[in-house]
Design a protein around this motif. Sequence first.
Motif, PDB file in Angstrom:
ATOM      1  N   PHE A  11      15.151 -33.438  66.395  1.00 23.32           N
ATOM      2  CA  PHE A  11      13.820 -33.887  66.804  1.00 23.32           C
ATOM      3  C   PHE A  11      12.863 -33.977  65.619  1.00 23.32           C
ATOM      4  O   PHE A  11      12.013 -34.872  65.557  1.00 23.32           O
ATOM      5  CB  PHE A  11      13.264 -32.972  67.893  1.00 23.32           C
ATOM      6  CG  PHE A  11      13.818 -33.290  69.247  1.00 23.32           C
ATOM      7  CD1 PHE A  11      13.318 -34.343  69.997  1.00 23.32           C
ATOM      8  CD2 PHE A  11      14.880 -32.558  69.775  1.00 23.32           C
ATOM      9  CE1 PHE A  11      13.846 -34.655  71.229  1.00 23.32           C
ATOM     10  CE2 PHE A  11      15.413 -32.867  71.017  1.00 23.32           C
ATOM     11  CZ  PHE A  11      14.902 -33.919  71.750  1.00 23.32           C
ATOM     12  N   ARG A  24      16.854 -47.223  64.012  1.00 22.30           N
ATOM     13  CA  ARG A  24      17.077 -48.458  64.778  1.00 22.30           C
ATOM     14  C   ARG A  24      17.828 -49.491  63.942  1.00 22.30           C
ATOM     15  O   ARG A  24      18.713 -50.191  64.438  1.00 22.30           O
ATOM     16  CB  ARG A  24      15.743 -49.046  65.249  1.00 22.30           C
ATOM     17  CG  ARG A  24      15.074 -48.267  66.350  1.00 22.30           C
ATOM     18  CD  ARG A  24      15.958 -48.109  67.583  1.00 22.30           C
ATOM     19  NE  ARG A  24      16.026 -49.314  68.401  1.00 22.30           N
ATOM     20  CZ  ARG A  24      17.018 -49.595  69.221  1.00 22.30           C
ATOM     21  NH1 ARG A  24      18.068 -48.792  69.307  1.00 22.30           N
ATOM     22  NH2 ARG A  24      16.992 -50.705  69.949  1.00 22.30           N
ATOM     23  N   ALA A  86      21.740 -39.018  73.294  1.00 22.00           N
ATOM     24  CA  ALA A  86      20.461 -39.091  74.001  1.00 22.00           C
ATOM     25  C   ALA A  86      19.346 -39.572  73.079  1.00 22.00           C
ATOM     26  O   ALA A  86      18.476 -40.358  73.486  1.00 22.00           O
ATOM     27  CB  ALA A  86      20.114 -37.713  74.585  1.00 22.00           C
ATOM     28  N   ALA A  87      19.380 -39.108  71.807  1.00 20.32           N
ATOM     29  CA  ALA A  87      18.363 -39.543  70.842  1.00 20.32           C
ATOM     30  C   ALA A  87      18.470 -41.040  70.576  1.00 20.32           C
ATOM     31  O   ALA A  87      17.450 -41.749  70.492  1.00 20.32           O
ATOM     32  CB  ALA A  87      18.525 -38.753  69.543  1.00 20.32           C
ATOM     33  N   GLN A  88      19.701 -41.538  70.462  1.00 19.83           N
ATOM     34  CA  GLN A  88      19.897 -42.969  70.232  1.00 19.83           C
ATOM     35  C   GLN A  88      19.429 -43.783  71.440  1.00 19.83           C
ATOM     36  O   GLN A  88      18.811 -44.841  71.296  1.00 19.83           O
ATOM     37  CB  GLN A  88      21.371 -43.240  69.916  1.00 19.83           C
ATOM     38  CG  GLN A  88      21.795 -42.672  68.559  1.00 19.83           C
ATOM     39  CD  GLN A  88      23.299 -42.609  68.373  1.00 19.83           C
ATOM     40  OE1 GLN A  88      24.072 -42.826  69.311  1.00 19.83           O
ATOM     41  NE2 GLN A  88      23.741 -42.320  67.159  1.00 19.83           N
ATOM     42  N   ALA A  89      19.701 -43.272  72.636  1.00 20.68           N
ATOM     43  CA  ALA A  89      19.235 -43.948  73.848  1.00 20.68           C
ATOM     44  C   ALA A  89      17.712 -43.924  73.931  1.00 20.68           C
ATOM     45  O   ALA A  89      17.076 -44.899  74.347  1.00 20.68           O
ATOM     46  CB  ALA A  89      19.848 -43.283  75.084  1.00 20.68           C
ATOM     47  N   LEU A  90      17.106 -42.797  73.520  1.00 19.78           N
ATOM     48  CA  LEU A  90      15.646 -42.663  73.556  1.00 19.78           C
ATOM     49  C   LEU A  90      14.978 -43.680  72.630  1.00 19.78           C
ATOM     50  O   LEU A  90      13.924 -44.247  72.961  1.00 19.78           O
ATOM     51  CB  LEU A  90      15.249 -41.247  73.153  1.00 19.78           C
ATOM     52  CG  LEU A  90      13.744 -40.915  73.177  1.00 19.78           C
ATOM     53  CD1 LEU A  90      13.185 -41.065  74.586  1.00 19.78           C
ATOM     54  CD2 LEU A  90      13.512 -39.489  72.664  1.00 19.78           C
ATOM     55  N   LEU A  91      15.593 -43.941  71.477  1.00 14.73           N
ATOM     56  CA  LEU A  91      15.050 -44.940  70.556  1.00 14.73           C
ATOM     57  C   LEU A  91      15.043 -46.322  71.191  1.00 14.73           C
ATOM     58  O   LEU A  91      14.083 -47.092  71.029  1.00 14.73           O
ATOM     59  CB  LEU A  91      15.882 -44.956  69.267  1.00 14.73           C
ATOM     60  CG  LEU A  91      15.668 -43.783  68.303  1.00 14.73           C
ATOM     61  CD1 LEU A  91      16.736 -43.802  67.221  1.00 14.73           C
ATOM     62  CD2 LEU A  91      14.287 -43.858  67.682  1.00 14.73           C
ATOM     63  N   ILE A  93      14.890 -46.947  74.401  1.00 17.54           N
ATOM     64  CA  ILE A  93      13.851 -46.925  75.442  1.00 17.54           C
ATOM     65  C   ILE A  93      12.468 -47.065  74.807  1.00 17.54           C
ATOM     66  O   ILE A  93      11.612 -47.807  75.301  1.00 17.54           O
ATOM     67  CB  ILE A  93      13.944 -45.612  76.258  1.00 17.54           C
ATOM     68  CG1 ILE A  93      15.247 -45.590  77.059  1.00 17.54           C
ATOM     69  CG2 ILE A  93      12.739 -45.464  77.183  1.00 17.54           C
ATOM     70  CD1 ILE A  93      15.557 -44.247  77.691  1.00 17.54           C
ATOM     71  N   ALA A  94      12.255 -46.359  73.689  1.00 21.08           N
ATOM     72  CA  ALA A  94      10.963 -46.418  73.009  1.00 21.08           C
ATOM     73  C   ALA A  94      10.643 -47.834  72.561  1.00 21.08           C
ATOM     74  O   ALA A  94       9.504 -48.300  72.668  1.00 21.08           O
ATOM     75  CB  ALA A  94      10.959 -45.471  71.810  1.00 21.08           C
TER      76      ALA A  94
END
Length: 333
Positions: A11, A24, A86-91, A93-94
């Motif tokens: 994080f 990204r 999850a972090a890659q998915a969050l990027l 989504i962001a």
Amino acid sequence: MISAMVIEDIFKALGDPTRLRIARLLGTMELAVGELAQVLGQSQPRVSRHVGILCDAGLAERRREGSWVFLRQADAEGAAAPIIEAAQALLAIAESAEPAFAELCEVDRRKLAAIRAARETAAEVYFARHASEWDDLRALHSPDAEVEQALAAALADAPLGAVLDIGTGTGRMAELFAGQAERIVALDKNLEMLRVARAKLQHLPTAQIELVQGDFADLPHGDASFDTVLLHQVLHFATDPAPALAEAARVLRAGGRIAIVDFASHDHEELRTRHQHARLGFGNRQMADLLRAAGFTAAAPIALEGGELIVKIWIAKRRADAASRTAATETAR
């Protein structure tokens, strides 16, 4: 279990706008540090510092290729895999939910077009320099399309799984089988050829294709890492093919397949000097003995006789007993 410290590192690594952009970008394609700096409009030392933080957190991976360092999105493995995924998915989504971040990402991707164009131009220059040599060699054997069709048919009876393309050259085999393989590692010793392959393969997802510098007699991979190994017009460069085949056996899982495309024995001595061929093809018995000694069980070879040089395809499976022999050898060392 994943530790709280690892979660905190991930994080913290994502707590910077530049590192978000880098993460990204690496999800789009593999990039050198200098290429990243060019896209971001920042100095290489500054970009290297950001990259170091992402690598330390397990979100990116470095790979040295000569004097260049390439970066790619890290494969999610081990206890931290769910958090990294999850972090890659969050990027993603962001980017879809935050207009300002989406705009930055879009600008970065437009700049990637210049990187792609520069790679393709360098590949074209290399091809132009060597085109006449390759054309002369191609004129001696069956058309490439026929060879590729025969190879694809010979491998069609089982899944390819994880593929190692040894001596990838222009990356053509990796491109040909990308749709059928779980992932492909394209390996070559020659840095210039790797850059040609990178230009050809840069449209493929970074999670599916990896380019690696390495020698076929000393592969930079662990035991039993692959399901299929390809040696397409490579083995004739080996003064002694046995170590290369032993290495191929080592990195293959039991029951994994090796596919060798090369010339039948011939007497075109000029290929030694014009194209640096160490071997003037291979006889069937010679190849069968080499494969058997390396721990393979070979099928009958396939011959394509459409030219002065006969192209042959040898398919063989790694025997289960080869695995135990390799392990015993490693223990003895």
